[in-house]
Design a protein around this motif. Structure first.
Motif, PDB file in Angstrom:
ATOM      1  N   ALA B 360       0.954  -1.152  -0.156  1.00 34.33           N
ATOM      2  CA  ALA B 360      -0.037   0.081  -0.222  1.00 34.33           C
ATOM      3  C   ALA B 360       0.866   1.245  -0.018  1.00 34.33           C
ATOM      4  CB  ALA B 360      -0.918  -0.171   1.280  1.00 34.33           C
ATOM      5  N   LYS B 361       0.370   2.255  -0.483  1.00 33.94           N
ATOM      6  CA  LYS B 361       1.075   3.800  -0.330  1.00 33.94           C
ATOM      7  C   LYS B 361       1.299   3.882   0.972  1.00 33.94           C
ATOM      8  CE  LYS B 361      -0.327   5.214  -4.966  1.00 33.94           C
ATOM      9  NZ  LYS B 361      -1.463   3.986  -5.452  1.00 33.94           N
ATOM     10  N   LYS B 362       2.228   4.692   1.352  1.00 32.47           N
ATOM     11  CA  LYS B 362       2.512   5.569   2.694  1.00 32.47           C
ATOM     12  C   LYS B 362       1.435   6.350   3.135  1.00 32.47           C
ATOM     13  CE  LYS B 362       5.570   9.035   1.223  1.00 32.47           C
ATOM     14  NZ  LYS B 362       5.236   8.906  -0.240  1.00 32.47           N
ATOM     15  N   GLU B 363       0.600   7.068   2.251  1.00 33.08           N
ATOM     16  CA  GLU B 363      -0.434   7.978   2.424  1.00 33.08           C
ATOM     17  C   GLU B 363      -1.702   6.950   2.871  1.00 33.08           C
ATOM     18  OE1 GLU B 363       1.277   8.081  -0.196  1.00 33.08           O
ATOM     19  OE2 GLU B 363       2.004   9.986  -0.315  1.00 33.08           O
ATOM     20  N   GLU B 364      -1.571   5.793   2.358  1.00 36.81           N
ATOM     21  CA  GLU B 364      -2.728   5.142   2.646  1.00 36.81           C
ATOM     22  C   GLU B 364      -2.542   4.321   4.138  1.00 36.81           C
ATOM     23  OE1 GLU B 364      -4.212   3.525  -1.814  1.00 36.81           O
ATOM     24  OE2 GLU B 364      -2.661   2.228  -0.628  1.00 36.81           O
ATOM     25  N   LEU B 365      -1.259   3.831   4.446  1.00 38.76           N
ATOM     26  CA  LEU B 365      -1.001   3.531   5.834  1.00 38.76           C
ATOM     27  C   LEU B 365      -1.150   4.408   6.801  1.00 38.76           C
ATOM     28  CD1 LEU B 365       0.206   1.553   7.768  1.00 38.76           C
ATOM     29  CD2 LEU B 365       2.542   2.167   7.140  1.00 38.76           C
ATOM     30  N   THR B 366      -0.807   5.678   6.489  1.00 36.65           N
ATOM     31  CA  THR B 366      -0.870   6.846   7.487  1.00 36.65           C
ATOM     32  C   THR B 366      -2.449   7.414   7.711  1.00 36.65           C
ATOM     33  OG1 THR B 366       0.992   7.917   6.701  1.00 36.65           O
ATOM     34  CG2 THR B 366      -0.379   9.240   7.734  1.00 36.65           C
ATOM     35  N   LEU B 367      -3.326   7.213   6.592  1.00 35.36           N
ATOM     36  CA  LEU B 367      -4.757   7.459   6.991  1.00 35.36           C
ATOM     37  C   LEU B 367      -5.397   6.630   7.836  1.00 35.36           C
ATOM     38  CD1 LEU B 367      -6.750   9.395   5.863  1.00 35.36           C
ATOM     39  CD2 LEU B 367      -7.104   8.210   3.941  1.00 35.36           C
ATOM     40  N   ALA B 368      -4.892   4.930   7.432  1.00 36.95           N
ATOM     41  CA  ALA B 368      -5.539   4.073   8.287  1.00 36.95           C
ATOM     42  C   ALA B 368      -5.199   4.243   9.654  1.00 36.95           C
ATOM     43  CB  ALA B 368      -5.126   2.785   7.643  1.00 36.95           C
ATOM     44  N   VAL B 369      -3.915   4.478   9.895  1.00 40.01           N
ATOM     45  CA  VAL B 369      -3.364   4.659  11.318  1.00 40.01           C
ATOM     46  C   VAL B 369      -4.046   5.670  11.975  1.00 40.01           C
ATOM     47  CG1 VAL B 369      -1.210   5.054  12.504  1.00 40.01           C
ATOM     48  CG2 VAL B 369      -1.199   3.436  11.133  1.00 40.01           C
ATOM     49  N   GLY B 370      -4.389   7.025  11.373  1.00 42.29           N
ATOM     50  CA  GLY B 370      -4.922   8.073  11.899  1.00 42.29           C
ATOM     51  C   GLY B 370      -6.277   7.722  12.120  1.00 42.29           C
ATOM     52  N   ILE B 371      -6.889   6.984  11.373  1.00 44.43           N
ATOM     53  CA  ILE B 371      -8.466   6.596  11.631  1.00 44.43           C
ATOM     54  C   ILE B 371      -8.446   5.938  13.148  1.00 44.43           C
ATOM     55  CG2 ILE B 371     -10.478   5.573  10.970  1.00 44.43           C
ATOM     56  CD1 ILE B 371      -9.590   6.492   8.090  1.00 44.43           C
ATOM     57  N   SER B 372      -7.417   4.989  12.811  1.00 44.40           N
ATOM     58  CA  SER B 372      -7.466   3.974  14.088  1.00 44.40           C
ATOM     59  C   SER B 372      -7.085   4.360  15.332  1.00 44.40           C
ATOM     60  CB  SER B 372      -6.418   2.725  13.632  1.00 44.40           C
ATOM     61  OG  SER B 372      -6.327   1.880  14.896  1.00 44.40           O
TER      62      SER B 372
END
Lengths: 95, 582
Positions: B360-372
């Motif tokens: 996954a793209k780093k932005e996608e990981l960041t977004l998922a982590v932020g939401i979590s």
């Protein structure tokens, strides 16, 4: 030419200073958010009591894997011993 | 300086040129080093203490209908056996320390505590320690008297048994308070600035070796690495504030934010970029994490634990992914699976594993982590309130929290708010769920290689061997190191036996690897922040679909986990619930 070069250099330096100022201001804001904002946010959300329990018990609430949570080292054997050596049980499970 | 063109090109040279393989090699070196430190340095009389403790707990459990004082002493003696207490282990792991917890009165305490400050803190806590010590002695006497009275009645008088149980619980509570006061009264000075400098040098060399073989400039990497390390260290500092911890806002989030602030104000200087190696740090960290994913733990709480975690979680993961693809029509399947994984399995750890497995793209990981992180901060406080309001059984409440709140720390925090039984059940359920990460990452990597990425390749050769070769080419190789480490340590755990493994692996190699992993992931997330433009996030959050996916998936997770927990703990296995309540 010399004057023009000096002018352009000065402009660039000025621009850089603004960027660094932005960074410093952002870091100050971040620090303020953590030290002032978060404690007040706890009060505002009505979480003060719960957060104080977490602080007092030294729980790393953000730790995202079991090995990062110190309390797990005591919890796991306690649960496993409780189930394996259940008080009052006539048939204790074998190893 | 490296010069890859001069190196010989052998048949297996790819093993030294690919980042995935280097993650495996570096991980293997660290794992071997950790085994060398812990497996040859077991605590004195370990086998005898384990055997005596087990015999005592067995005898006491057969004797009384409650946990006696001797039972608790035996449990404590066994639990206090720690491989990490060995002198060699201590002298190495002190260099992996992260900045300490701090409060507004003394931010520098995070990095440095002088001898005089340590003495002052010890002196200030001495009175409290003396008080708690006296209180423990008093509680112990009371418990002893009550237990003797119950014993005199042959443990047949329920009133006396209940009285003894209550007094023993009070003694345990007093003991815990004494232990906390003792830690404060024995405060030792520290200087993490020095230990972090040593760690910086060690990690720079370790990672530079890989970069050298991969053909990068070692000199440039070594110059850049301290900058990324400083961002990582600062993220631990910010995350170390007592209220950041209470909110569950850990270093991962701060590393991204600090990196963002640099990249979106002054712009990350070009000279730092050689050390901005997100995937390299993440993959190496994940190989280490593999060694802590021990399959032996899945039966810790019996069949109910399996159903609440290993049955519910995959159902929620697959359903949420399907929902995201078919109903919400999220454009990026990688974003969809990373959010589905972090919501259904175990937050950030699952998000990192899933993101690495499907690239996954780093932005996608960041977004998922932020939401979590955002939802977890609220759920860990609100769920105990709801459970209390509903008057739910603490075992069921704990199982519900353990199966649904994302991060393990938040689960323990939420459990602590509810009470000791709920806390223990919640933490155990979460731990079993954590173990699912290995299988999940392998499944995602295989699914992506076999299904999702198939359309992107041209099918010239339709033979089985060619198809397998293509699948192999697409498969992220580091996952093999991740799974391999998990299988190896699971076998070692079984071979040693649960009791010895608890000392040498759980309280030995795992704590050692955990400390190092934190640094690797902090470097990874600092790299994400340093290489990301904030504006790029807009397109990933289009229509708020990621948040909608999380909310819908989590709602389903809450419902299914509750139903499964109720059926398992209240209807089918009430005997296990009764035991856990003791």
């Amino acid at each position: 030419m010399y004057a023009l070069r000096e002018f352009l250099t000065t402009q660039r330096n000025g621009l850089r200073l603004n960027k660094y100022l932005k960074l410093i201001l952002s870091l100050v804001l971040l620090y303020t958010f953590v030290t002032v904002g978060l404690p007040n946010l706890s009060k505002l959300a009505g979480f003060t009591k719960q957060h104080q329990i977490i602080i007092d018990e030294k729980i790393e609430a953000g730790a995202w894997f079991y090995i990062f949570v110190e309390q797990i080292r005591e919890i796991e054997p306690r649960v496993s011993h409780t189930l394996k050596y259940s008080p009052g049980s006539q048939s204790i499970s074998k190893d | 300086m490296s010069n890859p063109t001069t190196k010989p090109e052998g048949k297996y040279s790819f093993l030294l040129k690919h980042e995935d393989y280097w993650a495996i090699w570096l991980g293997a070196i660290i794992l071997i080093f950790s085994m060398f430190i812990f497996f040859g340095n077991s605590p004195a009389n370990m086998d005898k203490i384990i055997a005596d403790s087990n015999a005592t707990m067995k005898a006491e459990a057969e004797k009384a209908p409650f946990k006696t004082m001797a039972w608790f002493d035996a449990n404590a003696a066994k639990t206090n056996l720690k491989g990490s207490s060995a002198p060699l282990a201590k002298s190495v792991t002190k260099y992996f320390a992260v900045p300490a917890t701090w409060s507004n009165d003394n931010p520098m305490k995070s990095f440095f505590l002088s001898d005089s400050d340590a003495k002052a803190k010890s002196a200030a806590s001495a009175d409290k320690y003396a008080q708690t010590k006296a209180a423990t002695a008093k509680a112990k006497d009371a418990a002893s008297v009550a237990e003797k009275a119950a014993s005199s009645a042959g443990f047949k008088d329920t009133t006396l048994n209940k009285e003894a149980d209550t007094k023993i619980a009070a003694w345990q509570k007093a003991k815990a308070a004494e232990a906390k006061a003792k830690t404060a009264a024995e405060t030792k000075p520290y200087n993490y600035l020095v230990t972090m400098l040593v760690l910086l040098i060690a990690l720079a060399i370790l990672f530079a070796v890989g970069r050298y073989f991969m053909g990068d400039s070692v000199g440039k990497f070594l110059v850049a690495f301290p900058a990324v390390f400083i961002v990582a260290a600062l993220s631990f500092f910010i995350g170390g504030h007592e209220f950041a911890k209470a909110w569950g806002l850990e270093y991962v989030m701060w590393a991204i934010i600090l990196g963002f602030l640099v990249s979106n104000t002054i712009g990350t200087p070009k000279w730092i970029m050689p050390a901005v190696q997100t995937e390299y740090y993440i993959k190496t960290g994940l190989v280490l994490m593999g060694a802590t994913i021990l399959m032996n733990k899945i039966l810790l709480i019996g069949i109910p634990g399996i159903f609440v975690t290993w049955v519910v979680t995959p159902i929620v993961l697959i359903t949420t992914f399907w929902f995201g693809q078919k109903i919400l029509k999220i454009e990026s399947p990688t974003l969809n699976i990373v959010i589905s994984a972090d919501m259904s399995v175990s937050g950030v750890s699952a998000a990192i594993s899933a993101a690495a497995a499907c690239r996954a793209k780093k932005e996608e990981l960041t977004l998922a982590v932020g939401i979590s992180i955002a939802f977890t901060a609220v759920m860990m406080v609100v769920m105990p309130m709801v459970i209390k309001a509903l008057g739910m059984n603490p075992v069921l409440g704990g199982a519900w929290i353990g199966g649904t709140v994302d991060s393990t720390g938040a689960v323990v925090a939420a459990g602590e708010i509810l009470g000791p039984v709920a806390r223990d059940v919640a933490a155990t359920i979460k731990m079993i769920q954590n173990i699912l990460i290995g299988l999940m990452a392998f499944g995602i990597a295989a699914y992506w290689a076999l299904v999702v990425e198939v359309d992107k390749t041209r099918k010239v050769d339709l033979s089985f061997s060619a198809a397998m070769r293509e699948v192999w080419d697409r498969f992220p190789k580091f996952v093999l190191g991740f799974i391999g480490a998990s299988i190896l340590f699971t076998f070692i755990y079984s071979g040693m036996g649960a009791d010895t493994s608890k000392v040498l692996i759980d309280n030995g190699t795992s704590s050692f690897l955990g400390s190092l992993q934190k640094w690797f992931f902090a470097l990874a997330f600092a790299s994400i922040g340093l290489s990301t433009n904030f504006r790029e996030f807009g397109k990933y959050f289009k229509g708020g679909k990621p948040a909608i996916l999380y909310v819908c998936g989590q709602s389903f997770n809450l419902a299914l986990t509750f139903v499964m927990g109720y059926i398992m703990f209240m209807k089918i296995f009430p005997s296990i619930t009764a035991k856990l309540m003791m």
